[in-house]
Design a protein around this motif. Sequence first.
Motif, short mmCIF file in Angstrom:
data_model
loop_
_atom_site.label_atom_id
_atom_site.label_comp_id
_atom_site.label_asym_id
_atom_site.label_seq_id
_atom_site.Cartn_x
_atom_site.Cartn_y
_atom_site.Cartn_z
N ARG A 290 0.83 -1.20 0.00
CA ARG A 290 0.00 0.00 0.00
C ARG A 290 0.87 1.26 0.00
O ARG A 290 0.61 2.21 -0.74
CB ARG A 290 -0.92 -0.02 1.22
CG ARG A 290 -1.92 1.13 1.25
CD ARG A 290 -2.85 1.03 2.45
NE ARG A 290 -3.88 2.06 2.42
CZ ARG A 290 -5.03 1.96 1.78
NH1 ARG A 290 -5.31 0.86 1.12
NH2 ARG A 290 -5.90 2.96 1.81
N ALA A 291 1.91 1.24 0.81
CA ALA A 291 2.81 2.40 0.89
C ALA A 291 3.51 2.63 -0.45
O ALA A 291 3.67 3.78 -0.88
CB ALA A 291 3.83 2.19 2.00
N GLN A 294 1.10 4.22 -3.03
CA GLN A 294 0.88 5.64 -2.81
C GLN A 294 2.11 6.46 -3.13
O GLN A 294 2.01 7.58 -3.65
CB GLN A 294 0.44 5.87 -1.36
CG GLN A 294 -0.93 5.28 -1.05
CD GLN A 294 -1.43 5.64 0.33
OE1 GLN A 294 -0.66 6.06 1.20
NE2 GLN A 294 -2.73 5.47 0.57
N ILE A 297 2.18 6.89 -6.92
CA ILE A 297 1.14 7.83 -7.35
C ILE A 297 1.61 9.27 -7.10
O ILE A 297 1.48 10.14 -7.97
CB ILE A 297 -0.18 7.56 -6.61
CG1 ILE A 297 -0.78 6.21 -7.06
CG2 ILE A 297 -1.18 8.70 -6.87
CD1 ILE A 297 -1.98 5.78 -6.25
N ARG A 298 2.15 9.53 -5.93
CA ARG A 298 2.56 10.90 -5.59
C ARG A 298 3.81 11.35 -6.33
O ARG A 298 3.92 12.50 -6.74
CB ARG A 298 2.79 11.01 -4.07
CG ARG A 298 1.53 10.98 -3.24
CD ARG A 298 1.84 11.44 -1.80
NE ARG A 298 2.84 10.57 -1.18
CZ ARG A 298 2.55 9.55 -0.38
NH1 ARG A 298 1.28 9.25 -0.12
NH2 ARG A 298 3.51 8.81 0.14
N THR A 311 -4.58 13.45 -3.39
CA THR A 311 -4.26 13.40 -1.97
C THR A 311 -5.53 13.09 -1.17
O THR A 311 -6.62 13.00 -1.72
CB THR A 311 -3.70 14.77 -1.50
OG1 THR A 311 -4.68 15.79 -1.75
CG2 THR A 311 -2.41 15.12 -2.23
N LEU A 315 -6.74 9.86 -2.67
CA LEU A 315 -5.62 8.92 -2.65
C LEU A 315 -6.01 7.64 -1.92
O LEU A 315 -5.67 6.53 -2.37
CB LEU A 315 -4.41 9.56 -1.98
CG LEU A 315 -3.16 8.70 -1.89
CD1 LEU A 315 -2.67 8.29 -3.27
CD2 LEU A 315 -2.05 9.44 -1.12
N THR A 316 -6.72 7.76 -0.82
CA THR A 316 -7.15 6.58 -0.07
C THR A 316 -8.08 5.70 -0.91
O THR A 316 -7.91 4.47 -0.98
CB THR A 316 -7.88 7.00 1.22
OG1 THR A 316 -6.98 7.74 2.05
CG2 THR A 316 -8.37 5.78 1.99
N THR A 319 -6.13 4.01 -3.77
CA THR A 319 -5.28 2.92 -3.24
C THR A 319 -6.13 1.71 -2.89
O THR A 319 -5.75 0.56 -3.17
CB THR A 319 -4.50 3.40 -2.01
OG1 THR A 319 -3.80 4.61 -2.31
CG2 THR A 319 -3.49 2.34 -1.58
N ASP A 320 -7.27 1.94 -2.27
CA ASP A 320 -8.17 0.82 -1.95
C ASP A 320 -8.57 0.07 -3.22
O ASP A 320 -8.60 -1.17 -3.24
CB ASP A 320 -9.43 1.34 -1.26
CG ASP A 320 -9.17 1.84 0.16
OD1 ASP A 320 -8.09 1.52 0.71
OD2 ASP A 320 -10.03 2.57 0.69
#
Length: 330
Positions: A290-291, A294, A297-298, A311, A315-316, A319-320
């Motif tokens: 997961r980290a 993200q 993506i960033r 963000t 972003l959550t 990611t899900d």
Amino acid sequence: MLSPLRAATPDDPDAAERGRLEAERDRLYAELRAGDEQARERPDLERRAALTLRALDALAPAPRAGAGRSRALALGGVALAAVVTVAGALTFVPRWQLAGLNAGEAKTVQAVLGLPGLRARAQNGGDEAAYLAWGDAAFGAGRYDQAINAYGGALQRDPRQPQALRRLGILLLTRPERGGQALSREDSDRAALLIRTAVQLAPDDAESQLFLGFALVRYGQDAEALTALERYRTLDPQGRDADDTITAIRARQNETDPALSVYAASCASCHGASGGGGVGPSLRASTLSRAAIQGIIRNGQGAMPAFPSITGTKLTALTDLLEKWQGEGQ
């Protein structure tokens, strides 16, 4: 043989023009059948016949004067009953004929002219190949009643013939759009079975995936339909038959799912509509944490640009979604 299976009624506002065009079409076909293959006039006759077909196609479907014709189809030991007419065209299957006045239109005219011979060859002791040739010519020319009979004959000789299976399935499924009776639950299930069986037998055939996608849309299974239609695009990169359906599915998904909305806006153009890959790699085959997801993506990675504007809740949610796709796999 070439006369339409629909008849104009007094309530048909185009009755006079339809009758004139049908008479002109039949006259041109008769001249083409009777004429010398090398005659100087043949290209002009074919051009005029194509124009006439186009004009007929532009008219609204004639009002139905009565019930549709019933035709029984045999599929090995499975009885497939379908009421089919030739009024209108397939809703989900784009019309490959009459797209423009070019060599393709002349080919369509020639296919229609060849139907009587192909039909006779198949019905006079023909093998599976003869029935398929008849069915393919009829399907391509929009003579769907003949296509059903021809593909039914092919399946009597080989119940596992994938092209006959999927085309019978799509013809049954789209019967209401061609002016036939409403589709019953039983016939709907039969259509789905035919198409799914064809996909199992020929999973790498582009048309199998295309028809499966169209069928799944009819059953409200957008996610599965999108996967099949993306698979079709992979198998046939030049194919454009699914573009409108894919766009409609994406629009529906984006309205109801914030994560899909973010994905569609920032990721789908490279990674595919459902994460299966495209210009960029498949996200479903990824094993990133997961980290790590993200972080990429960033900050971006390799050829992939950074998306610092994604963000917080966006972003959550994204990611899900990507973790969910990883769990589902290809």
